[in-house]
Structures are given as C-alpha cells and as structure tokens.
Design an enzyme around this catalytic site. Structure first.
Site, PDB file in Angstrom:
ATOM      1  N   LYS A  78     -65.482  43.491 -82.738  1.00 26.80           N
ATOM      2  CA  LYS A  78     -66.793  43.694 -83.375  1.00 26.80           C
ATOM      3  C   LYS A  78     -66.648  43.710 -84.897  1.00 26.80           C
ATOM      4  CE  LYS A  78     -70.779  46.886 -82.998  1.00 26.80           C
ATOM      5  NZ  LYS A  78     -71.285  48.134 -82.383  1.00 26.80           N
ATOM      6  N   SER A 153     -75.667  47.585 -79.953  1.00 28.60           N
ATOM      7  CA  SER A 153     -75.421  46.707 -81.075  1.00 28.60           C
ATOM      8  C   SER A 153     -74.222  45.774 -80.901  1.00 28.60           C
ATOM      9  CB  SER A 153     -75.211  47.543 -82.336  1.00 28.60           C
ATOM     10  OG  SER A 153     -74.071  48.374 -82.211  1.00 28.60           O
ATOM     11  N   SER A 177     -74.078  51.516 -77.702  1.00 31.04           N
ATOM     12  CA  SER A 177     -73.825  50.137 -78.169  1.00 31.04           C
ATOM     13  C   SER A 177     -72.726  49.384 -77.455  1.00 31.04           C
ATOM     14  CB  SER A 177     -73.534  50.131 -79.666  1.00 31.04           C
ATOM     15  OG  SER A 177     -74.745  50.194 -80.355  1.00 31.04           O
TER      16      SER A 177
HETATM   17  N1  GLN Z   1     -79.153  51.483 -79.827  1.00 30.60           N
HETATM   18  C1  GLN Z   1     -78.699  52.678 -80.474  1.00 30.60           C
HETATM   19  C2  GLN Z   1     -79.195  52.738 -81.880  1.00 30.60           C
HETATM   20  O1  GLN Z   1     -79.879  51.847 -82.275  1.00 30.60           O
HETATM   21  C3  GLN Z   1     -77.220  52.796 -80.390  1.00 30.60           C
HETATM   22  C4  GLN Z   1     -76.477  52.166 -81.488  1.00 30.60           C
HETATM   23  C5  GLN Z   1     -74.991  52.311 -81.344  1.00 30.60           C
HETATM   24  O2  GLN Z   1     -74.485  52.843 -80.351  1.00 30.60           O
HETATM   25  N2  GLN Z   1     -74.287  51.904 -82.366  1.00 30.60           N
HETATM   26  O3  GLN Z   1     -78.930  53.619 -82.607  1.00 30.60           O
END
Ligand code: GLN
Length: 474
Positions: A78, A153, A177
C-alpha cells in the site's frame, strides 16, 4: 504457465525450491498479469522497475539453500508504507514525488526473507475512505464488476490479490481498511491486534487505531505474512511480542443478530441470514455455538466514537504536512500563506477530517466530544472482554452490503461512513479481526463476494486463522 489463480505462498515456495520454476519466472507471470489488467483496474500506482533484479536475488538465495517460506514471493505494498528510496505518497498530491528515506520495520523484515516487492498500490488519500474514490490518482475498479468500487482504503492491495496481480499484499487498517476491501474483492484480509505489528514507517492516520494488515487468497497466506512482520520493534513503543494462544480442541463462537438488525435496518435480514449460514457451517465442523447477552447500545456507539477519535488524531498527525518537511511546497507571500497554499493540495475528504478533528479537540467542545468518545471507547473494550470471556470468536458481517457502485456514495460522506459500522469496533478496542470470503450474492447477473468477519480477544490471531480456515474449507 504457472497457475496463479490457485497459487498459495506455501505452494509457490515448494515449486521454487524444487526447481519447477524460478522466482524470476514467478515475477514475470505477475508482471504479465499487471500489464494485461492494471490499465483497466488501476490497482497499482507504480510497478517497480527492479522487480526482476529482486527476483534474481531471491533465486540466488534459493540456489544456496537459504530460502525461507517468503523468499521470492511477489507482494504488493500500500502507498502509505515506506520502502527506502522509493516513492511513497498515500495517494495524495501533497506527497507528489516524495521518496521514503528509510524502510518501515515491516518492509525491513520482509526484505530479510527475500520477498519481491512488485509495486505500490492505490488507496484513499491518507487512508481516509471506504471506496478508493478519494485517491488523487483515480479510482481502482472491482475485478468482479468494474462498475463497482473495490472498497477502501486499501483498495489497490485487495484488487492486486483478487486479480492475480500479486500473490499477497500489505495494507493498513484504522477502521476497516483491510477487511472492507477484502470483503468487496473476495480475498482474506487480516487486521491484527493493535501493537502486534510495528507502525514505524507507516504514515500515521489515527495512531491509537492504526495497524498494518495482510491480504491473501487464503487464511494461511495472511498468517505467513503476519508471522514475518509481527513483534516488538524498538522504533514503535506501542509494539509488543506475545505468545500464540493455545488452541483448545473445540473453539466456540457467538453471533449478535439483534446488533446486526439494529445496525443495518434495510439489509438486516439479509445479513442475519448470511451470518446464520456461516454459523451452521461452523457448527457442522465441530465448533460450539454459545449465546452472549450484551448491551448492544454500547456496540452501536462505536461508529460515532470512531468518527470523533479518528479525526482528532488525523488533525494532529497531518499537521506535519506543511510544505517545509515533506513533499512539494507552494510559495505564498508569507509563511501562513505558504502553509495554506501547500495544504490546499489535500483532497476534500482529508480536509473535512482535519476540520472535524480540530473542532472536536477545541476548547469548549473537547469534553463533550473527545472526552465522551474516550469513555465510550472504555465501554466497548469492556464489552468485548465480556464477549470473549464466553466465546472464542465473534462472527459479524464485514460490511452492510457487497461492493457498491462507483459514484454511489461519493457525494454523501455520511452514507460512506455508515459502511464502516461493523469494522470500526475492532480498532476502537484494539482486537484482531479478519474478513473471510465465505459468502457471495448475485446482483445484476454478477457474482459479488461478501465477507464474513471474525473477531477475537487481543492477541488471539491464531483462533481467527483456525476458524477462517474451517469456514473456507470445501
Ligand atoms: N473507512 C474508514 C475511514 O474512512 C477506515 C479507514 C481505514 O481503516 N484506514 O476512516
């Protein structure tokens, strides 16, 4: 031709050691797939130009009999995990052309094993989002239906594994994410216990929530990567070692139907049905079902607490991007002007969270927002302690729905945040959780994966691997 579809880390390792093919052959097979698919799917922001050279090094190790299980295994990383000398940018314009000055601890550990890094994957900017639509470099598409999002994400990493553009991948999970894109793309995604994996070299989002997680096609593959990257690191004072739990013969599990119904009104019955199918399978395979009676209101407050604690930490962590220390600098008439111009390189979602975070921490509002969220956090931790004093594993959906359409929630942040309702509680409590591609649903003639989420007490990853495996075994 190497059968990438059915390839696992163990199998690739055996094949390379027995000389069936080399690490260079394997890397080439993945590079070919990337060439064929990445233009459409946009999983990779960059494919490294020295992949073959890395694979040759791995082949040397294999020839000398020094290979470990990860030698020559091609993985995707990532875009918020540092690899020394390579570009890394959290899919943000504010880090355009920035290069990492050191290896993150996870990368250092993987390098020692001779892992081959294929490239860096697309993500929501600074890991904020659930669809990869917040990337400054375009959305990643779901390989099961390219009109749909891959989740986020860590969308790029999930797609890379799901479409055989990498054998396994690294992501980060602050509120779901790793698990949510794993669910949308039909792969296994592990969010380890908080502190089990060093955060050194991971770009911070919410420091009390962040953890680096692993993607693979099987539970075993996520475990192999996790076993390599986990453990205490002197550069992260919250990291620690712990012994793997002793697995008793008959693990027990609990489900929370009322909580599911209360959390996802429209989809409630669909979700309860999906969970009960998985529960039936586990019972048939010898696991014991136990019922837990909890105050579901406490668990229902996790999402609200998350969207206070996370932006509070975001606003402080992202203060460092001011055009002085990292990345591009937009010159203004004076210092403040330069800060403002540079920080306007942040995308809308990142700005929204910085504003929210600054607000909840401001004098006069601190207690009623941040202070309250912290006490909710304590209650959630205690609630999980209660649940795991009775059951080894809790089974929940990973997400309220399968992958949604690109654009469907992009203009409605609240509906996007609601997609995190089942994942954030594990981060709030610091416990491990995994999304397992154990189910699917057909929509518009397309078979979409649907992930089943397993949670366990802090440090009990081994239970998750075991239960995940029995859910996936044919
Ligand atoms: N979807 C969640 C957010 O927008 C989780 C993001 C993540 O785990 N980095 O914060």
């Amino acid at each position: 031709m190497i059968d990438l579809k059915n390839l696992t880390i163990q199998k690739a390792h055996e094949d390379m050691v027995s000389g069936k093919y080399t690490a260079v052959d394997l890397a080439n097979a993945y590079l070919k797939n990337i060439e064929d698919k990445n233009t459409e799917l946009n999983a990779y922001l960059e494919v490294f130009d020295d992949v073959i050279k890395q694979a040759e090094e791995a082949d040397k190790k294999i020839k000398e009999g020094k290979a470990s299980i990860l030698t020559g295994i091609p993985i995707a990383v990532k875009d918020n995990i540092m690899i020394e000398g390579r570009r890394v940018g959290a899919a943000s314009k504010i880090l355009k052309d920035y290069r990492a000055t050191y290896d993150s601890t996870v990368i250092e550990r993987l390098k020692k094993e001779g892992v081959v890094f294929l490239g860096r994957t697309n993500m929501d900017e600074f890991a904020m989002g659930s669809s990869t639509e917040n990337s400054a470099y375009g959305v990643t598409k779901n390989p099961h239906d390219t009109s749909r999002v891959p989740g986020g994400s860590s969308g790029g990493s999930a797609v890379a594994v799901a479409s055989d553009m990498a054998l396994a991948a690294l992501g980060s999970d602050t509120g779901g994410s790793v698990r949510q894109p794993a669910s949308f793309c039909g792969v296994v995604g592990l969010k380890p216990s908080y502190g089990s994996v060093s955060r050194h070299g991971l770009m911070a989002m919410g420091s009390s929530l962040d953890v680096i997680g692993t993607f693979g096609k099987t539970a075993e593959d996520t475990k192999i990567l996790f076993d390599c990257i986990k453990g205490k690191d002197k550069y992260d004072s919250t990291s620690m070692d712990y012994d793997a739990v002793n697995l008793s013969e008959n693990l027990s599990f609990a489900t929370l139907d009322d909580f599911i119904r209360a959390s996802a009104k429209e989809e409630g019955e669909f979700l309860v049905k999906k969970i009960s199918e998985s529960a039936t399978k586990l019972s048939e395979r010898g696991l014991k079902s136990v019922s837990v009676d909890i105050d579901q209101k406490i668990l229902s407050s996790a999402l609200a607490a998350y969207y206070i604690i996370m932006p509070a930490e975001v606003s402080s962590n992202l203060a460092r991007f001011d055009g002085v220390k990292y990345g591009p600098r937009e010159e203004g008439g004076n210092l403040l002007d330069s800060y403002m111009k540079t920080r306007s390189l942040f995308g809308n979602e990142v700005r929204r969270r910085i504003l929210l975070g600054t607000y909840v921490l401001s004098a006069g509002y601190y207690d009623s927002y941040y202070g309250n969220a912290l006490s909710v956090r304590d209650n959630i931790r205690n609630l999980f302690k209660e649940i795991f004093s009775k059951a080894d594993v809790l089974i929940l959906p990973t997400t309220p729905t399968p992958a949604f359409k690109i654009g469907e929630k992009a203009d409605d942040p609240l509906s996007m945040y609601l997609a995190d309702v089942f994942t954030v509680s594990a981060n709030i409590a610091g416990i491990p959780a995994v999304s397992v591609p154990a189910s699917s649903v057909e929509i518009d003639g397309k078979k979409l994966p649907f992930g089943i989420q397993l949670m366990s007490a802090w440090g009990n990853e081994e239970k998750l691997f075991k239960v995940a495996k029995s859910l996936l075994d044919k």
